[in-house]
Design a protein around this motif. Sequence first.
Motif, PDB file in Angstrom:
ATOM      1  N   LYS A   1      12.899 -22.533  -7.571  1.00  0.00           N
ATOM      2  CA  LYS A   1      11.803 -23.375  -8.030  1.00  0.00           C
ATOM      3  C   LYS A   1      11.822 -24.764  -7.389  1.00  0.00           C
ATOM      4  O   LYS A   1      10.843 -25.502  -7.491  1.00  0.00           O
ATOM      5  CB  LYS A   1      11.871 -23.538  -9.553  1.00  0.00           C
ATOM      6  CG  LYS A   1      11.567 -22.289 -10.353  1.00  0.00           C
ATOM      7  CD  LYS A   1      11.614 -22.614 -11.840  1.00  0.00           C
ATOM      8  CE  LYS A   1      11.286 -21.401 -12.693  1.00  0.00           C
ATOM      9  NZ  LYS A   1      11.350 -21.725 -14.142  1.00  0.00           N
TER      10      LYS A   1
ATOM     11  N   CYS B   1      11.381 -27.747  -5.043  1.00  0.00           N
ATOM     12  CA  CYS B   1      10.448 -28.078  -3.971  1.00  0.00           C
ATOM     13  C   CYS B   1      10.793 -29.442  -3.391  1.00  0.00           C
ATOM     14  O   CYS B   1      11.309 -30.321  -4.095  1.00  0.00           O
ATOM     15  CB  CYS B   1       9.015 -28.137  -4.489  1.00  0.00           C
ATOM     16  SG  CYS B   1       8.210 -26.540  -4.643  1.00  0.00           S
TER      17      CYS B   1
ATOM     18  N   TYR C   1       9.018 -32.601  -2.257  1.00  0.00           N
ATOM     19  CA  TYR C   1       7.715 -33.197  -2.523  1.00  0.00           C
ATOM     20  C   TYR C   1       7.519 -34.478  -1.729  1.00  0.00           C
ATOM     21  O   TYR C   1       8.433 -35.292  -1.596  1.00  0.00           O
ATOM     22  CB  TYR C   1       7.567 -33.548  -4.007  1.00  0.00           C
ATOM     23  CG  TYR C   1       7.352 -32.378  -4.925  1.00  0.00           C
ATOM     24  CD1 TYR C   1       8.433 -31.721  -5.513  1.00  0.00           C
ATOM     25  CD2 TYR C   1       6.078 -31.929  -5.229  1.00  0.00           C
ATOM     26  CE1 TYR C   1       8.245 -30.656  -6.374  1.00  0.00           C
ATOM     27  CE2 TYR C   1       5.871 -30.868  -6.096  1.00  0.00           C
ATOM     28  CZ  TYR C   1       6.968 -30.236  -6.660  1.00  0.00           C
ATOM     29  OH  TYR C   1       6.768 -29.178  -7.525  1.00  0.00           O
TER      30      TYR C   1
ATOM     31  N   PRO D   1       3.763 -30.668  -2.600  1.00  0.00           N
ATOM     32  CA  PRO D   1       4.834 -29.842  -2.023  1.00  0.00           C
ATOM     33  C   PRO D   1       4.691 -29.774  -0.505  1.00  0.00           C
ATOM     34  O   PRO D   1       3.603 -29.512   0.009  1.00  0.00           O
ATOM     35  CB  PRO D   1       4.611 -28.467  -2.663  1.00  0.00           C
ATOM     36  CG  PRO D   1       3.700 -28.694  -3.818  1.00  0.00           C
ATOM     37  CD  PRO D   1       2.874 -29.879  -3.463  1.00  0.00           C
TER      38      PRO D   1
ATOM     39  N   THR E   1       7.566 -28.312   1.426  1.00  0.00           N
ATOM     40  CA  THR E   1       8.708 -27.530   1.899  1.00  0.00           C
ATOM     41  C   THR E   1       8.319 -26.628   3.061  1.00  0.00           C
ATOM     42  O   THR E   1       7.358 -25.869   2.977  1.00  0.00           O
ATOM     43  CB  THR E   1       9.279 -26.654   0.769  1.00  0.00           C
ATOM     44  OG1 THR E   1       9.523 -27.460  -0.379  1.00  0.00           O
ATOM     45  CG2 THR E   1      10.582 -25.987   1.220  1.00  0.00           C
TER      46      THR E   1
ATOM     47  N   THR F   1       8.103 -18.985 -10.911  1.00  0.00           N
ATOM     48  CA  THR F   1       8.556 -19.566  -9.642  1.00  0.00           C
ATOM     49  C   THR F   1       7.380 -19.930  -8.751  1.00  0.00           C
ATOM     50  O   THR F   1       7.342 -21.009  -8.154  1.00  0.00           O
ATOM     51  CB  THR F   1       9.500 -18.600  -8.907  1.00  0.00           C
ATOM     52  OG1 THR F   1      10.603 -18.280  -9.763  1.00  0.00           O
ATOM     53  CG2 THR F   1      10.028 -19.210  -7.628  1.00  0.00           C
TER      54      THR F   1
ATOM     55  N   HIS G   1       5.777 -23.908  -7.482  1.00  0.00           N
ATOM     56  CA  HIS G   1       5.412 -24.368  -6.143  1.00  0.00           C
ATOM     57  C   HIS G   1       3.927 -24.741  -6.052  1.00  0.00           C
ATOM     58  O   HIS G   1       3.419 -24.957  -4.946  1.00  0.00           O
ATOM     59  CB  HIS G   1       5.736 -23.283  -5.114  1.00  0.00           C
ATOM     60  CG  HIS G   1       7.197 -23.115  -4.858  1.00  0.00           C
ATOM     61  ND1 HIS G   1       7.824 -23.612  -3.747  1.00  0.00           N
ATOM     62  CD2 HIS G   1       8.177 -22.523  -5.604  1.00  0.00           C
ATOM     63  CE1 HIS G   1       9.121 -23.328  -3.790  1.00  0.00           C
ATOM     64  NE2 HIS G   1       9.356 -22.664  -4.907  1.00  0.00           N
TER      65      HIS G   1
ATOM     66  N   SER H   1       0.262 -21.600  -0.526  1.00  0.00           N
ATOM     67  CA  SER H   1       1.698 -21.328  -0.447  1.00  0.00           C
ATOM     68  C   SER H   1       2.322 -21.857   0.830  1.00  0.00           C
ATOM     69  O   SER H   1       3.549 -22.017   0.907  1.00  0.00           O
ATOM     70  CB  SER H   1       1.956 -19.818  -0.527  1.00  0.00           C
ATOM     71  OG  SER H   1       1.584 -19.158   0.673  1.00  0.00           O
TER      72      SER H   1
ATOM     73  N   ASN I   1       1.605 -24.794   2.519  1.00  0.00           N
ATOM     74  CA  ASN I   1       1.622 -26.245   2.673  1.00  0.00           C
ATOM     75  C   ASN I   1       1.038 -26.664   4.027  1.00  0.00           C
ATOM     76  O   ASN I   1       1.605 -27.465   4.770  1.00  0.00           O
ATOM     77  CB  ASN I   1       3.057 -26.791   2.547  1.00  0.00           C
ATOM     78  CG  ASN I   1       3.672 -26.446   1.205  1.00  0.00           C
ATOM     79  OD1 ASN I   1       2.971 -26.358   0.198  1.00  0.00           O
ATOM     80  ND2 ASN I   1       4.976 -26.244   1.180  1.00  0.00           N
TER      81      ASN I   1
ATOM     82  N   MET J   1      11.587 -20.310   0.349  1.00  0.00           N
ATOM     83  CA  MET J   1      11.835 -20.304  -1.093  1.00  0.00           C
ATOM     84  C   MET J   1      13.282 -19.892  -1.358  1.00  0.00           C
ATOM     85  O   MET J   1      13.829 -19.037  -0.677  1.00  0.00           O
ATOM     86  CB  MET J   1      10.884 -19.345  -1.782  1.00  0.00           C
ATOM     87  CG  MET J   1      11.020 -19.301  -3.288  1.00  0.00           C
ATOM     88  SD  MET J   1       9.818 -18.173  -4.046  1.00  0.00           S
ATOM     89  CE  MET J   1       8.303 -19.061  -3.730  1.00  0.00           C
TER      90      MET J   1
END
Length: 681
Positions: free
Chosen positions: A453, A455, A457, A467, A469, A512, A516, A545, A547, A681
């Motif tokens: 979970k 991230c 940021y 987010p 990542t 989870t 994100h 998902s 980013n 992840m």
Amino acid sequence: MRKKKKPAVLPVVLLFTLILAGFVRADDDVSFKSKPEGDIRTHGNSIVWMSYSSGNWDIYHLDKSTGVETQITHDKNTQGYPDVWQNYIVWQDNREHTKSRLGSFDIYLYDITSGQEKKISSIEGDHQDPIISDNKVVWVDNKDGDKNIMLYDIQNQTIEKVSSNEAEAFGVAFDGRVIAWVDARGGDFDIYMYDISQKVEKQLTHGLGDELDPLVSGGKVVWMVEHNKVSQVYMYDTQNGYTTKLTVGDENHRPIAFSEDSLLIIQGNKLVLNNVNTITGQPIKSPAGTIPKQAFLSGDKVIWYDGRGMTTEKITDAVNRGLLAENNPEEPSNPDPKPKPTPTPTPGSSSSSSSKEDKNGEKEEVNGRKLVKADEDKVITSQDGRMTIKITKGSFDKDVHITIYQDMQYKADGYLSLTPVYRWNIEEDAKLLKPMEISISYRDIAINDNTKKICLYEIQQNKAPKPITLKVDHKTNTLAARVKGSGRAALMIYNKDFNDIEKHWAYDVVKTIAAHHIINGYEDGSFKPDKEMSRAEFVKILISSLNIDEEEVQPDNKSTFQDVPDNYWASEYIYIAYKKGWISGFNGSFNPNSPVTREQMVSILMRAYEDISTDKGYEESDLSGYKDKGEISSWALDSMKRAAGLDIIKGYNNEINPQKNAARAEAAAMIYRYLEKLGRM
């Protein structure tokens, strides 16, 4: 030193004495008519460097035995980063690549004796940073996203790639037999080597910290390890296969010169000469009493270079000076412990210096202010060692200073802060040519939740945390992202609760994914895990998902599909997926509100995976374990095979259900596995 002409009236004996004295001083002290920029290289009586003295980046050579300085290149384009061995000089040259501002480079070889030059990089690529030794030249070839080590044999006139696939090499060292370099292919900076006689590549380090500054001599490789705020020096001996730690203590250590069994190390604010066989050290000091810009070891001599001139002396004299300073407490061991940073221009720029020399170099280093040179790789670490910024050569169009600050933890409902907010500031108004990589570690932090979970940021003023990542390394507990300037970032866990999934099979997956910010619930607090998902909803969570940078794909205010107007709630996400080639629609329509089937979902996912992932070595599944594989549409078959091979899609009761409309929980599970495979992840 080159002798100036004297009046003819001088007696012949005096004239001869002066000339002889000039030759004697030439081996001890060297000055340059054409100001060197960046590092110099030396071998025997030859010194080479690059300079902008003539109004263009060119290569220069000085013969210490005669004091004669020669401009080797006169091409109007850019020649830089030379090296020398015996009667050969090599450099990088962009005379055939001048369309872009900096251009790509080739490697050129010059014979000092004959005055002949030729291009030796006969394959396509961007060839840079050559090193020459023992009739061989090595360099880095930047091609198709990889940075490979190339080896050229002068006598045989052959060229070959010696690094393995997906190499990310820089900082190369070479002694004629062993090539060593820093490699970022695994996410960290590790040391790799290639033994020419054995034709074998070997990874010497495996992520203890960041390993940098390799040097090679006599089949031995030394390097610096940055770990727990202290840097130490290690050595690998190719003859016995052993790795040895050469330094200890709380001071930072960095190797700067290596020859035979002698290793010159900067230890804190002083110099130490280390014998790598006995692992013993003794103090050594330059004539100026300062840390030199560069130093070289050659037999029983040490060569000091302060950025303006060179001094050569016996190692024993420098050691005696160091011992005298250590035994005389009234004499400062080093009146200027760190040289003031002098920015080095990048070949291809229009001036010989891109910024002024810092007047408070030592103080700025203490305060965490770091000089980042445009033509060098740089790693900057926060005071607590958790945050790192990696800047690769060519990221900026000029030298800059960067400082990392630690602010208070971010506080907001639903967020659990794991680290302080790290703020980094780029002082100069420089153009960022390629993103920097930031990483933050959660090592040694007690976490009572699913670590997937977590991230990374971006913390923006008056905005919700974003987010960013890009990759996760669970071995080092580090998350990384790319940034395009100054900013703030932190590691946090976002907790999103739903009132209808507590006993659902997808509970952990949904929680989870929601952590994100990929998928949301409804206003009544529910998630509705078994509700069918629409095609627009699935494209939205896929784009969310990843980013994706908002500037990467800008909508052009034109409808992509006839049934997706510009004011449609998911039009931006659909536009991005279409521009990337992940969706195509049907006869000009996308049918955004229709349910997405499992095979449609897999096809979209796999197009995105093939576009993003660097892992091409996975095996496809033949789907023989699924009794309904014959129901898969022909256009989706290859995608289903690849997704099953990667375990992104899993059936139930030996059925893969390709035509079934996907539920929200199923879509969340597929995105979850997809991000795992991408290492995000």
